[in-house]
Design an enzyme around this catalytic site. Structure first.
Site, PDB file in Angstrom:
ATOM      1  N   SER A   3      15.219  11.389   5.944  1.00  0.00           N
ATOM      2  CA  SER A   3      14.233  10.801   6.667  1.00  0.00           C
ATOM      3  C   SER A   3      14.863   9.459   7.131  1.00  0.00           C
ATOM      4  CB  SER A   3      13.099  10.444   5.972  1.00  0.00           C
ATOM      5  OG  SER A   3      13.424   9.889   4.812  1.00  0.00           O
ATOM      6  N   CYS A  38      15.116  19.238  11.312  1.00  0.00           N
ATOM      7  CA  CYS A  38      15.284  18.117  11.885  1.00  0.00           C
ATOM      8  C   CYS A  38      15.438  18.501  13.542  1.00  0.00           C
ATOM      9  CB  CYS A  38      16.316  17.181  11.528  1.00  0.00           C
ATOM     10  SG  CYS A  38      17.865  18.372  11.623  1.00  0.00           S
ATOM     11  N   GLU A  72      15.863  16.559  -4.936  1.00  0.00           N
ATOM     12  CA  GLU A  72      15.287  16.776  -6.435  1.00  0.00           C
ATOM     13  C   GLU A  72      14.437  18.054  -6.151  1.00  0.00           C
ATOM     14  OE1 GLU A  72      14.979  14.303  -4.500  1.00  0.00           O
ATOM     15  OE2 GLU A  72      13.452  12.863  -4.771  1.00  0.00           O
ATOM     16  N   LYS A  89      24.647  14.677  -4.559  1.00  0.00           N
ATOM     17  CA  LYS A  89      23.194  14.375  -5.058  1.00  0.00           C
ATOM     18  C   LYS A  89      22.304  15.088  -4.260  1.00  0.00           C
ATOM     19  CE  LYS A  89      19.750  12.348  -4.822  1.00  0.00           C
ATOM     20  NZ  LYS A  89      18.730  13.154  -4.828  1.00  0.00           N
ATOM     21  N   PHE A 112      15.612  18.021   1.493  1.00  0.00           N
ATOM     22  CA  PHE A 112      15.016  19.410   0.824  1.00  0.00           C
ATOM     23  C   PHE A 112      15.116  20.428   1.920  1.00  0.00           C
ATOM     24  CE2 PHE A 112      11.219  18.112   3.357  1.00  0.00           C
ATOM     25  CZ  PHE A 112      10.897  19.545   3.727  1.00  0.00           C
ATOM     26  N   GLU A 131       7.197  11.755  13.147  1.00  0.00           N
ATOM     27  CA  GLU A 131       7.863  12.986  12.897  1.00  0.00           C
ATOM     28  C   GLU A 131       7.000  13.747  11.919  1.00  0.00           C
ATOM     29  OE1 GLU A 131      11.345  13.356  10.208  1.00  0.00           O
ATOM     30  OE2 GLU A 131      12.211  14.863  11.499  1.00  0.00           O
TER      31      GLU A 131
HETATM   32  P1  NAD Z   1      14.190  12.132   2.412  1.00  0.00           P
HETATM   33  O1  NAD Z   1      14.626  11.100   2.952  1.00  0.00           O
HETATM   34  O2  NAD Z   1      12.919  12.158   1.507  1.00  0.00           O
HETATM   35  O3  NAD Z   1      15.182  12.535   0.995  1.00  0.00           O
HETATM   36  C1  NAD Z   1      16.689  12.587   1.541  1.00  0.00           C
HETATM   37  C2  NAD Z   1      17.546  12.489   0.153  1.00  0.00           C
HETATM   38  O4  NAD Z   1      17.300  10.937  -0.278  1.00  0.00           O
HETATM   39  C3  NAD Z   1      16.916  13.277  -1.217  1.00  0.00           C
HETATM   40  O5  NAD Z   1      18.297  13.444  -1.790  1.00  0.00           O
HETATM   41  C4  NAD Z   1      16.517  12.178  -1.980  1.00  0.00           C
HETATM   42  O6  NAD Z   1      16.459  12.434  -3.221  1.00  0.00           O
HETATM   43  C5  NAD Z   1      16.675  10.868  -1.513  1.00  0.00           C
HETATM   44  N1  NAD Z   1      16.020   9.672  -1.371  1.00  0.00           N
HETATM   45  C6  NAD Z   1      14.544   9.824  -1.237  1.00  0.00           C
HETATM   46  N2  NAD Z   1      14.017   8.616  -1.409  1.00  0.00           N
HETATM   47  C7  NAD Z   1      15.156   7.682  -1.386  1.00  0.00           C
HETATM   48  C8  NAD Z   1      15.109   6.270  -1.491  1.00  0.00           C
HETATM   49  N3  NAD Z   1      13.989   5.633  -1.538  1.00  0.00           N
HETATM   50  N4  NAD Z   1      16.336   5.755  -1.771  1.00  0.00           N
HETATM   51  C9  NAD Z   1      17.455   6.601  -1.913  1.00  0.00           C
HETATM   52  N5  NAD Z   1      17.190   7.762  -1.560  1.00  0.00           N
HETATM   53  C10 NAD Z   1      16.212   8.350  -1.612  1.00  0.00           C
HETATM   54  O7  NAD Z   1      14.073  13.223   3.105  1.00  0.00           O
HETATM   55  P2  NAD Z   1      13.502  15.024   3.058  1.00  0.00           P
HETATM   56  O8  NAD Z   1      11.922  14.787   3.019  1.00  0.00           O
HETATM   57  O9  NAD Z   1      14.296  15.553   1.904  1.00  0.00           O
HETATM   58  O10 NAD Z   1      14.000  15.643   4.358  1.00  0.00           O
HETATM   59  C11 NAD Z   1      13.276  15.563   5.361  1.00  0.00           C
HETATM   60  C12 NAD Z   1      14.174  14.595   6.497  1.00  0.00           C
HETATM   61  O11 NAD Z   1      15.540  14.835   6.825  1.00  0.00           O
HETATM   62  C13 NAD Z   1      13.234  14.516   7.983  1.00  0.00           C
HETATM   63  O12 NAD Z   1      13.074  13.538   8.281  1.00  0.00           O
HETATM   64  C14 NAD Z   1      14.265  15.379   8.624  1.00  0.00           C
HETATM   65  O13 NAD Z   1      14.205  15.245  10.075  1.00  0.00           O
HETATM   66  C15 NAD Z   1      15.298  14.775   8.011  1.00  0.00           C
HETATM   67  N6  NAD Z   1      16.724  15.671   8.498  1.00  0.00           N
HETATM   68  C16 NAD Z   1      17.758  15.232   9.231  1.00  0.00           C
HETATM   69  C17 NAD Z   1      18.748  16.176   9.833  1.00  0.00           C
HETATM   70  C18 NAD Z   1      19.697  15.567  10.756  1.00  0.00           C
HETATM   71  O14 NAD Z   1      20.868  16.101  10.739  1.00  0.00           O
HETATM   72  N7  NAD Z   1      19.367  14.636  11.386  1.00  0.00           N
HETATM   73  C19 NAD Z   1      18.975  17.391   9.031  1.00  0.00           C
HETATM   74  C20 NAD Z   1      17.830  17.756   7.983  1.00  0.00           C
HETATM   75  C21 NAD Z   1      16.739  16.796   7.701  1.00  0.00           C
END
Ligand code: NAD
Length: 498
Positions: free
Chosen positions: A228, A283, A178, A175, A151, A383
């Site tokens: 994450s 991040c 959401e 994808k 997000f 985090e």
């Molecule tokens: P998230 O892991 O909750 O969601 C990321 C994506 O995975 C979304 O599209 C979501 O729909 C999908 N998803 C969620 N749960 C899932 C599951 N159980 N199985 C499969 N897909 C699933 O992350 P978020 O809260 O949207 O974003 C924040 C996180 O992203 C933080 O941990 C941040 O550090 C990380 N991030 C990392 C970078 C990087 O380059 N390392 C960059 C930006 C954000």
């Protein structure tokens, strides 16, 4: 179908999903419902994958300069619509308008880089590797690639992925998160407007089920994921188990080391922006400030500077940052702040009861500063992804390096110092993939790659830059000989070239 449900892009058409229970997408400052997001049905996922496969069959033969020419139109359209994209993004994420523009811009830079694809795709050659034999290699596209995005950067991170993947000759299924799907949909509309063939980019919405379809479907060749750590580990394991190429950019805990010879004002200004900017939902945010020796005497001034930052709505030009993405995210951050206090850290500035005038329902958390944090505390280990900065004090640079190297994360780090020697020592010994020297958030520009280490990244080739070109292609190596008359010297019974 619920009114105001956003469509999906399948086979070049914007289609309404048959999903029966789309979820609301809300403005995080007001809880106003902006739209509803569908969860793609299994049939819609199948249609997206099969039309991406069909589109790839044609696109792989389009010469890279022709692909680049359409990409040039796309990057120009993104620039023309920069403000409009930033406004959509600001409303659904809560980011300030200036920060939302930055989110879009850092994605545009990758689309610009994708316009260089003809030279990025150049392979290697060596003449006369054996008598009259030449060897050369080409980079060829993989097929259907997919991207799963978080997000917190709904423009930049999708743009890390599909422009380069498609410029390399692949088709792509996005994808998006959401939680803020309107920005990626608008990016895809502009992509279509640029004149790319239909079916090259598909946008499907959803969560775990839709992601799992992409991870297990035999026609998807490669998966790019940003999100994450736990979800990234699931994506990496499942994708690899299904023999796909996977890159997963995941969570972080980034430290800034402050040496006593650093410029105090620069340190304070940079720390404030890097820790609470975007409400800490980056991040690469700095979440731990490690003060070396005398530098710790600046912590009271850091507190004063942080206390002056006020969150606010996206269109409030005075706001330092916006709300957290959701009430659940706010509850989680407030829980961690409470845990920090109960585990013995000293809370010098507490943003738990933050109120923003005229926005009683926003997911606000004010700037929060802890001192006396230890590596065993939850606020150090987890985090937080909120506007919360932990400070720690050490006696030497080596002690700071040891602390950081013991962290399971390795996304970003920085050092503030006036000493080239200290900076050189730090950059050499630190086990983190992206290092800033007097730069708090060292996110590389797109001609480099985004190179997190340890639990901040699972895979081999990182996002954007030359590494992404390798990720989205196969190398084909050709060994060629053209016979001259009289060259026949009988059967070669060995593995040697001759
Ligand atoms: P998230 O892991 O909750 O969601 C990321 C994506 O995975 C979304 O599209 C979501 O729909 C999908 N998803 C969620 N749960 C899932 C599951 N159980 N199985 C499969 N897909 C699933 O992350 P978020 O809260 O949207 O974003 C924040 C996180 O992203 C933080 O941990 C941040 O550090 C990380 N991030 C990392 C970078 C990087 O380059 N390392 C960059 C930006 C954000």
């Amino acid at each position: 179908m619920t009114a105001n449900t956003i469509p999906q892009l399948i086979n070049g058409e914007w289609q309404q999903s048959r999903c029966e229970q789309p979820l609301p997408v809300t403005n995080p400052a007001t809880q106003e419902v902006l739209c509803h997001v569908p969860y793609a049905t299994p049939e819609e996922m199948e249609a997206a994958i099969s039309s991406a496969k069909a589109a790839f069959a044609e696109w792989r033969d389009v010469p890279p300069p022709e692909r680049a020419r359409i990409m040039m139109v796309y990057q120009a359209l993104l620039k023309e619509h920069h403000d409009e994209l930033a406004e959509i993004l600001a409303k659904e994420t809560g980011k300030t308008f200036a920060d939302a523009k930055g989110d879009v811009w850092r994605g545009i830079e990758v689309a610009e880089q994708a316009c260089n694809i003809p030279s990025l795709l150049m392979g290697e050659t060596a003449e006369n590797v054996a008598r009259a034999i030449d060897t050369y290699s080409y980079l060829q596209p993989l097929g259907v690639c997919a991207g799963i995005t978080p997000f917190n950067f709904p423009a930049m991170i999708p743009l890390w992925m599909f422009p380069l993947a498609i410029a390399c000759g692949n088709s792509f299924i996005l994808k998006p998160s959401e939680q803020d799907p309107m920005t990626p949909n608008r990016l895809a509309e502009l992509f279509q407007q640029a004149g790319f063939p239909k079916g090259l980019l598909q946008v499907v919405h959803g969560g775990r089920e839709q992601v799992d379809t992409l991870l297990t479907h035999p026609d998807v060749r490669a998966i790019s994921f940003v999100g994450s750590v736990n979800v990234g580990a699931h994506v990496y394991r499942t994708g690899c188990d299904h023999l796909k190429r996977v890159q997963a950019m995941t969570g972080a805990k980034n430290h800034m080391v402050i040496m006593p010879d650093a410029d105090k004002n620069q340190v304070i200004n940079n720390l404030v922006g890097a820790s609470v900017g975007a409400a800490g939902q980056r991040c690469m945010a700095i979440s731990v400030a490690v003060f070396v020796g005398e530098a710790a005497s600046w912590i009271p001034e850091l507190r004063e500077a942080m206390a002056k930052v006020q969150p606010g709505a996206w269109d409030d030009a005075e706001a330092g940052y916006g709300p957290l993405i959701s009430p659940q995210a706010r509850e989680r951050v407030l829980g961690l702040i409470a845990q920090g206090k109960s585990e013995g850290a000293e809370c010098l500035l507490d943003g738990s009861d933050c109120v923003v005038e005229d926005y009683p329902d926003g997911n606000w958390v004010g700037p929060t500063l802890f001192s006396k944090v230890t590596p065993e505390m939850s606020i150090y280990k987890e985090e937080i992804f909120g506007p919360v900065l932990c400070t720690m004090e050490v006696d030497s640079l080596d002690e700071a390096i040891c602390l950081i190297n013991n962290s399971p994360f390795g996304n970003g780090t920085s050092i503030f110092t006036a000493s080239g020697l200290a900076a050189r020592h730090f950059q050499h010994h630190i086990e983190v993939g992206q290092v800033g020297i007097n730069v708090p958030i060292p996110v590389p520009l797109p001609f480099f790659s985004f190179t997190g280490w340890k639990n901040s990244f699972y895979g081999d080739q990182h996002a954007y830059g030359k590494q992404a070109v390798r990720f989205y292609t196969e190398t084909k190596t050709i060994t060629a000989r053209w016979f001259d008359q009289g060259m026949n010297s009988g059967p070669n019974m060995t593995i040697n070239l001759r």
